[in-house]
Scaffold this motif. Sequence first.
Motif, PDB file in Angstrom:
ATOM      1  N   ARG A 193      -2.911  33.029 116.595  1.00 35.48           N
ATOM      2  CA  ARG A 193      -3.672  34.379 116.879  1.00 35.48           C
ATOM      3  C   ARG A 193      -3.792  34.763 115.541  1.00 35.48           C
ATOM      4  O   ARG A 193      -4.610  36.010 115.530  1.00 35.48           O
ATOM      5  CB  ARG A 193      -2.914  35.291 117.827  1.00 35.48           C
ATOM      6  CG  ARG A 193      -1.442  35.879 117.340  1.00 35.48           C
ATOM      7  CD  ARG A 193      -1.227  37.138 118.131  1.00 35.48           C
ATOM      8  NE  ARG A 193       0.174  37.433 118.243  1.00 35.48           N
ATOM      9  CZ  ARG A 193       1.126  37.269 118.850  1.00 35.48           C
ATOM     10  NH1 ARG A 193       0.846  36.530 120.044  1.00 35.48           N
ATOM     11  NH2 ARG A 193       2.296  37.556 118.698  1.00 35.48           N
ATOM     12  N   ARG A 194      -3.206  34.491 114.467  1.00 37.82           N
ATOM     13  CA  ARG A 194      -3.492  34.992 113.023  1.00 37.82           C
ATOM     14  C   ARG A 194      -4.813  34.794 112.638  1.00 37.82           C
ATOM     15  O   ARG A 194      -5.494  33.937 112.930  1.00 37.82           O
ATOM     16  CB  ARG A 194      -2.596  34.374 112.197  1.00 37.82           C
ATOM     17  CG  ARG A 194      -0.997  34.694 112.356  1.00 37.82           C
ATOM     18  CD  ARG A 194      -0.285  33.792 111.217  1.00 37.82           C
ATOM     19  NE  ARG A 194       1.166  34.019 111.538  1.00 37.82           N
ATOM     20  CZ  ARG A 194       2.044  33.211 110.866  1.00 37.82           C
ATOM     21  NH1 ARG A 194       1.747  32.451 110.148  1.00 37.82           N
ATOM     22  NH2 ARG A 194       3.377  33.342 111.215  1.00 37.82           N
ATOM     23  N   LEU A 195      -5.401  35.831 111.892  1.00 33.75           N
ATOM     24  CA  LEU A 195      -6.614  35.816 111.372  1.00 33.75           C
ATOM     25  C   LEU A 195      -6.467  35.924 109.712  1.00 33.75           C
ATOM     26  O   LEU A 195      -5.909  36.700 109.234  1.00 33.75           O
ATOM     27  CB  LEU A 195      -7.512  37.053 111.583  1.00 33.75           C
ATOM     28  CG  LEU A 195      -7.724  37.503 113.294  1.00 33.75           C
ATOM     29  CD1 LEU A 195      -8.765  38.288 113.668  1.00 33.75           C
ATOM     30  CD2 LEU A 195      -8.660  35.983 113.823  1.00 33.75           C
ATOM     31  N   SER A 196      -7.444  34.953 109.257  1.00 38.49           N
ATOM     32  CA  SER A 196      -7.522  34.938 108.036  1.00 38.49           C
ATOM     33  C   SER A 196      -7.963  36.238 106.990  1.00 38.49           C
ATOM     34  O   SER A 196      -8.740  37.204 107.808  1.00 38.49           O
ATOM     35  CB  SER A 196      -8.245  33.892 107.413  1.00 38.49           C
ATOM     36  OG  SER A 196      -9.725  34.361 107.691  1.00 38.49           O
ATOM     37  N   PRO A 197      -7.243  36.694 105.958  1.00 42.47           N
ATOM     38  CA  PRO A 197      -7.621  37.874 105.421  1.00 42.47           C
ATOM     39  C   PRO A 197      -9.327  37.959 104.879  1.00 42.47           C
ATOM     40  O   PRO A 197      -9.824  36.898 104.511  1.00 42.47           O
ATOM     41  CB  PRO A 197      -6.891  37.846 103.996  1.00 42.47           C
ATOM     42  CG  PRO A 197      -5.719  37.006 104.327  1.00 42.47           C
ATOM     43  CD  PRO A 197      -6.188  35.957 105.103  1.00 42.47           C
ATOM     44  N   GLY A 198      -9.841  38.889 104.794  1.00 46.09           N
ATOM     45  CA  GLY A 198     -11.237  38.995 104.371  1.00 46.09           C
ATOM     46  C   GLY A 198     -12.199  38.676 105.434  1.00 46.09           C
ATOM     47  O   GLY A 198     -12.732  39.381 106.286  1.00 46.09           O
ATOM     48  N   ALA A 199     -12.238  37.334 105.694  1.00 50.91           N
ATOM     49  CA  ALA A 199     -13.182  36.765 106.752  1.00 50.91           C
ATOM     50  C   ALA A 199     -12.995  36.918 108.148  1.00 50.91           C
ATOM     51  O   ALA A 199     -13.548  36.831 108.883  1.00 50.91           O
ATOM     52  CB  ALA A 199     -13.544  35.317 106.467  1.00 50.91           C
ATOM     53  N   ARG A 200     -11.327  37.267 108.384  1.00 53.60           N
ATOM     54  CA  ARG A 200     -10.858  37.064 109.730  1.00 53.60           C
ATOM     55  C   ARG A 200     -11.210  35.860 110.637  1.00 53.60           C
ATOM     56  O   ARG A 200     -11.734  36.200 111.676  1.00 53.60           O
ATOM     57  CB  ARG A 200     -11.326  38.397 110.036  1.00 53.60           C
ATOM     58  CG  ARG A 200     -10.653  39.627 109.307  1.00 53.60           C
ATOM     59  CD  ARG A 200     -11.036  40.907 110.182  1.00 53.60           C
ATOM     60  NE  ARG A 200     -10.390  41.051 111.405  1.00 53.60           N
ATOM     61  CZ  ARG A 200      -9.178  41.389 111.638  1.00 53.60           C
ATOM     62  NH1 ARG A 200      -8.220  41.642 110.565  1.00 53.60           N
ATOM     63  NH2 ARG A 200      -8.517  41.460 112.912  1.00 53.60           N
ATOM     64  N   LEU A 201     -11.054  34.878 109.949  1.00 52.07           N
ATOM     65  CA  LEU A 201     -11.182  33.681 110.767  1.00 52.07           C
ATOM     66  C   LEU A 201      -9.879  33.075 111.315  1.00 52.07           C
ATOM     67  O   LEU A 201      -8.737  33.218 110.577  1.00 52.07           O
ATOM     68  CB  LEU A 201     -12.046  32.266 110.049  1.00 52.07           C
ATOM     69  CG  LEU A 201     -13.212  32.788 109.514  1.00 52.07           C
ATOM     70  CD1 LEU A 201     -13.805  31.726 108.414  1.00 52.07           C
ATOM     71  CD2 LEU A 201     -14.424  32.737 110.596  1.00 52.07           C
ATOM     72  N   PRO A 202     -10.000  32.469 112.694  1.00 52.92           N
ATOM     73  CA  PRO A 202      -8.713  31.992 113.216  1.00 52.92           C
ATOM     74  C   PRO A 202      -8.479  30.620 112.553  1.00 52.92           C
ATOM     75  O   PRO A 202      -8.754  29.560 113.424  1.00 52.92           O
ATOM     76  CB  PRO A 202      -9.278  31.992 114.740  1.00 52.92           C
ATOM     77  CG  PRO A 202     -10.618  31.795 114.820  1.00 52.92           C
ATOM     78  CD  PRO A 202     -11.137  32.687 113.672  1.00 52.92           C
ATOM     79  N   ARG A 203      -7.898  30.444 111.465  1.00 48.82           N
ATOM     80  CA  ARG A 203      -7.684  29.105 110.898  1.00 48.82           C
ATOM     81  C   ARG A 203      -6.641  28.409 111.754  1.00 48.82           C
ATOM     82  O   ARG A 203      -6.836  27.131 111.751  1.00 48.82           O
ATOM     83  CB  ARG A 203      -7.109  29.590 109.403  1.00 48.82           C
ATOM     84  CG  ARG A 203      -8.260  30.257 108.526  1.00 48.82           C
ATOM     85  CD  ARG A 203      -7.898  30.367 107.020  1.00 48.82           C
ATOM     86  NE  ARG A 203      -8.895  30.804 106.522  1.00 48.82           N
ATOM     87  CZ  ARG A 203      -8.785  31.211 105.041  1.00 48.82           C
ATOM     88  NH1 ARG A 203      -7.582  31.365 104.458  1.00 48.82           N
ATOM     89  NH2 ARG A 203      -9.666  31.535 104.349  1.00 48.82           N
ATOM     90  N   GLY A 204      -5.564  28.981 112.334  1.00 48.59           N
ATOM     91  CA  GLY A 204      -4.668  28.298 112.990  1.00 48.59           C
ATOM     92  C   GLY A 204      -5.306  27.362 114.087  1.00 48.59           C
ATOM     93  O   GLY A 204      -5.152  26.223 114.340  1.00 48.59           O
ATOM     94  N   THR A 205      -6.132  28.116 114.937  1.00 51.14           N
ATOM     95  CA  THR A 205      -6.604  27.463 116.157  1.00 51.14           C
ATOM     96  C   THR A 205      -7.695  26.516 115.527  1.00 51.14           C
ATOM     97  O   THR A 205      -7.906  25.516 116.282  1.00 51.14           O
ATOM     98  CB  THR A 205      -7.448  28.561 116.928  1.00 51.14           C
ATOM     99  OG1 THR A 205      -8.538  29.170 116.390  1.00 51.14           O
ATOM    100  CG2 THR A 205      -6.179  29.232 117.690  1.00 51.14           C
ATOM    101  N   ILE A 206      -8.463  26.772 114.423  1.00 54.99           N
ATOM    102  CA  ILE A 206      -9.404  25.771 114.040  1.00 54.99           C
ATOM    103  C   ILE A 206      -8.677  24.520 113.455  1.00 54.99           C
ATOM    104  O   ILE A 206      -9.244  23.351 113.967  1.00 54.99           O
ATOM    105  CB  ILE A 206     -10.112  26.328 112.781  1.00 54.99           C
ATOM    106  CG1 ILE A 206     -11.055  27.478 113.198  1.00 54.99           C
ATOM    107  CG2 ILE A 206     -10.977  25.396 112.053  1.00 54.99           C
ATOM    108  CD1 ILE A 206     -11.614  28.236 112.072  1.00 54.99           C
ATOM    109  N   LEU A 207      -7.630  24.646 112.847  1.00 55.44           N
ATOM    110  CA  LEU A 207      -6.872  23.536 112.271  1.00 55.44           C
ATOM    111  C   LEU A 207      -6.259  22.581 113.732  1.00 55.44           C
ATOM    112  O   LEU A 207      -6.182  21.395 113.491  1.00 55.44           O
ATOM    113  CB  LEU A 207      -5.773  23.883 111.311  1.00 55.44           C
ATOM    114  CG  LEU A 207      -6.213  24.302 110.045  1.00 55.44           C
ATOM    115  CD1 LEU A 207      -5.020  24.801 109.354  1.00 55.44           C
ATOM    116  CD2 LEU A 207      -6.821  23.386 109.202  1.00 55.44           C
ATOM    117  N   THR A 208      -5.748  23.436 114.639  1.00 56.98           N
ATOM    118  CA  THR A 208      -5.209  22.805 115.856  1.00 56.98           C
ATOM    119  C   THR A 208      -6.189  22.042 116.323  1.00 56.98           C
ATOM    120  O   THR A 208      -5.995  20.792 117.007  1.00 56.98           O
ATOM    121  CB  THR A 208      -4.611  23.823 116.881  1.00 56.98           C
ATOM    122  OG1 THR A 208      -3.659  24.551 115.936  1.00 56.98           O
ATOM    123  CG2 THR A 208      -4.069  23.179 117.880  1.00 56.98           C
TER     124      THR A 208
END
Length: 238
Positions: A193-208
Amino acid sequence: VFGTLMNLASRATLKFFMAASIGAEIIGSIGIGTVLLFFHNEQGFGTLFESAGAGTGPGGYLWAGFFGAVAFIGWAYVGFDTAASVAEECNDPHRDIPKAVILSLVTVALVVSYAALALILAIPDFGAVIRGEVADPVADTITFQLGSDVTKPLFVLFIIGFTASLIAIQTNCSRIMWAFARADVLPASSFLRRLSPGARLPRGTILTTCVIASVLLVSTQSEDVYITLVSMATGGFY
């Protein structure tokens, strides 16, 4: 990997690529459809109203013919729900999401129906298709009517379109996974559920989803890249 990089990039980059890719597929479908419809008619319009022996199957015309066709063409009318998956990332979701859902369905209906009509009427041997002797009526018909030298460059447009579908599926899945993680109902929810700084993209779920998609790709891989793309674009939803 390419889809993951697009999803990890800024939303502007993803939006630009998706618009260009979908545009390429629409132009390819309408362009090929127009050429086939006006210059390579092999069948009359009456072909559209012939059962071609479908009524002889189990259940008669309704089950063996009509419902079978509905189930098959249903694959074309998918993906509209992706708009709802990114609702929280839109400026005015109450206004834009319903419009996006309706517009996607109407656009797909018009483009697919037009291209399908042109392809059906351009089939050189309808009997061979009905008997199952033609493995891929779409590719075979286009190649027969336009020649391989012309169709190979045109298929590039469809490959770009399928790539857009794969990226959209990954976007959809990553956002749904993020929503479940936010509700703390998935393993490793704190990471997902973490969101990246700035763009606030769900990088964890994208990589999963990249890892899951890679496993699917290995299991559906074929020597024919077109079959691989179709398998991933359809099976990817599941």
